[in-house]
Design an enzyme around this catalytic site. Structure first.
Site, mmCIF file in Angstrom:
data_model
loop_
_atom_site.group_PDB
_atom_site.id
_atom_site.type_symbol
_atom_site.label_atom_id
_atom_site.label_comp_id
_atom_site.label_asym_id
_atom_site.label_seq_id
_atom_site.Cartn_x
_atom_site.Cartn_y
_atom_site.Cartn_z
ATOM 1 N N GLY A 12 31.846 47.324 49.672
ATOM 2 C CA GLY A 12 30.776 46.838 48.841
ATOM 3 C C GLY A 12 29.803 46.305 49.406
ATOM 4 O O GLY A 12 29.298 46.423 50.506
ATOM 5 N N GLY A 15 30.883 43.859 52.232
ATOM 6 C CA GLY A 15 31.556 44.610 53.467
ATOM 7 C C GLY A 15 30.465 45.485 54.121
ATOM 8 O O GLY A 15 30.644 45.624 55.319
ATOM 9 N N ASN A 100 36.071 35.485 47.413
ATOM 10 C CA ASN A 100 35.939 34.356 46.530
ATOM 11 C C ASN A 100 37.127 33.329 46.448
ATOM 12 O O ASN A 100 38.370 33.934 46.809
ATOM 13 C CB ASN A 100 35.434 34.680 45.212
ATOM 14 C CG ASN A 100 33.708 34.955 45.096
ATOM 15 O OD1 ASN A 100 32.966 34.187 45.784
ATOM 16 N ND2 ASN A 100 33.515 35.850 44.302
ATOM 17 N N LYS A 179 31.876 25.942 46.661
ATOM 18 C CA LYS A 179 31.412 27.461 46.151
ATOM 19 C C LYS A 179 32.028 27.861 44.903
ATOM 20 O O LYS A 179 31.907 28.564 44.117
ATOM 21 C CB LYS A 179 31.929 28.325 47.495
ATOM 22 C CG LYS A 179 31.571 29.864 47.130
ATOM 23 C CD LYS A 179 29.860 30.087 47.130
ATOM 24 C CE LYS A 179 29.860 31.512 46.768
ATOM 25 N NZ LYS A 179 30.411 32.303 47.805
ATOM 26 N N GLU A 261 37.261 39.730 38.540
ATOM 27 C CA GLU A 261 37.818 38.604 39.606
ATOM 28 C C GLU A 261 38.142 37.324 39.167
ATOM 29 O O GLU A 261 38.028 36.418 39.799
ATOM 30 C CB GLU A 261 36.981 38.443 40.803
ATOM 31 C CG GLU A 261 37.455 38.188 42.194
ATOM 32 C CD GLU A 261 36.406 38.157 43.052
ATOM 33 O OE1 GLU A 261 36.991 38.073 44.276
ATOM 34 O OE2 GLU A 261 35.290 38.075 42.915
#
Length: 301
Positions: A12, A15, A100, A179, A261
């Protein structure tokens, strides 16, 4: 002959940028593990655009052990990446997890065949413009951050001479939570409202965001993160400076009808809150709503 064998799993935005940058070093022998064969990757950075040859595998059964795996799938896709990990990893392999959330080791280690797991925080913006075309934008500071130590130095060496800057931290957990704090407001609110970051200019959305953040900050402190008294306000103030036209990964996944996610974001806050005996009603509400959307997306052909 390159001395470091590296497999990048997932092509993606994150990556694709990682694979492109790693391929720029003559010390690296990079293989991309993806669903489809891609022989060349167009890589945009600043005003430059170059074509990078790729060695791609689309069958995990053909994978062989490597020195490094750079895992760039979404957190919820770790189980589906297990066949890759089982064939790529040995106890001598290190898996750098560019995902994440928190608890990277717990998520990945059961599938990694005894490999060392190195969590990494991704700060760069990697945009997938086409299956074979990615763009790197730097946000600010380091592009990647990993826990300080020997593995961190070896990981940073993989990117020497490339556009990616790797930082190391003795207080990695705090940065992980910071984060995560951005993600627990940015992703769910843009996905549920189906609006880009400009939605955060609304005062009612800012009030809701602060309440979600304060709840998550209390959990993060209980988890060991060294978060400031005004952490929630500081996170929101920084976040409001982001371009209003920008979207989030969950926003784009929601529009595209893909699974979300959510478990690695607000779900991580809820899980940690339960572990420490702290209530998380707002993050639980975000989790429930987004799980409902995600489950519906997963059933859509």
């Amino acid at each position: 002959m390159a001395g470091r064998k590296i497999a990048v799993v997932g092509l993606g935005g994150i990556g694709g940028v990682a694979a492109a940058c790693l391929s720029l070093s003559p010390e690296n022998d990079v293989t991309v593990c993806a669903r489809r064969q891609i022989d060349k990757l167009t890589f945009d950075h600043h005003e430059d655009s170059i074509s990078i040859p790729l060695k791609t595998l689309s069958d995990p059964g053909l994978a062989e052990p490597v020195d490094w795996v750079v895992l760039c799938t979404k957190a919820q896709d770790v189980a589906s990446a297990a066949p890759w990990l089982e064939n790529l990893c040995t106890p001598q392999t290190t898996v750098a997890v560019l995902q994440n959330g928190i608890a990277h080791e717990e998520r990945v280690a059961p599938h990694a065949n005894g490999a060392t797991v190195l969590p990494a925080i991704v700060y760069y913006n990697g945009e997938r413009l086409a299956p074979d075309h990615v763009r790197l934008r730097h946000i600010r500071g380091h592009d990647l951050l990993v826990p300080a130590g020997p593995q961190a130095e070896a990981f940073a060496a993989l990117f020497e001479g490339t556009p990616i800057d790797v930082g190391r931290s003795e207080d990695f957990l705090t940065y992980q939570w910071r984060k995560l704090l951005v993600n627990v407001i940015a992703n769910p609110i843009t996905a549920l409202t189906r609006q880009r970051l400009g939605v955060f200019q609304r005062s009612d959305i800012q009030d809701l965001s602060l309440s979600i953040l304060r709840e998550a900050v209390a959990v993060g402190r209980a988890d060991g993160a060294q978060l400031r008294d005004n952490e929630a306000e500081a996170i929101l103030e920084t976040f409001l400076a982001y371009p209003p036209e920008a979207g989030t990964s969950m926003y784009f996944d929601c529009l595209a009808g893909r699974p979300l996610e959510i478990e690695a974001l607000n779900g991580a806050v809820v899980t940690a809150g339960r572990r420490h005996g702290l209530p998380t009603p707002l993050n639980s509400a975000m989790l429930t709503l987004l799980k409902t959307v995600s489950d519906a997306n997963a059933k859509t052909p």
